[in-house]
Design a protein around this motif. Sequence first.
Motif: not given
Length: 57
Positions: A35-40
Amino acid sequence: MQPLPGLARYEGAYATTAQAENAVRAVLAAFRHQLTGEEQVELAARLPHEAAAIFAS
């Protein structure tokens, strides 16, 4: 509700709570790396507190 490793132990039929906790940690780590940082951040906000703490570590 059961603690996350206890629930994983029951649902996944792991022999011990430690095995269940290791499985939960492995799955959450695999998600984190995909996941990307935002998704995390979004996923962590939706997880139960105990799972979010494992996910963030």
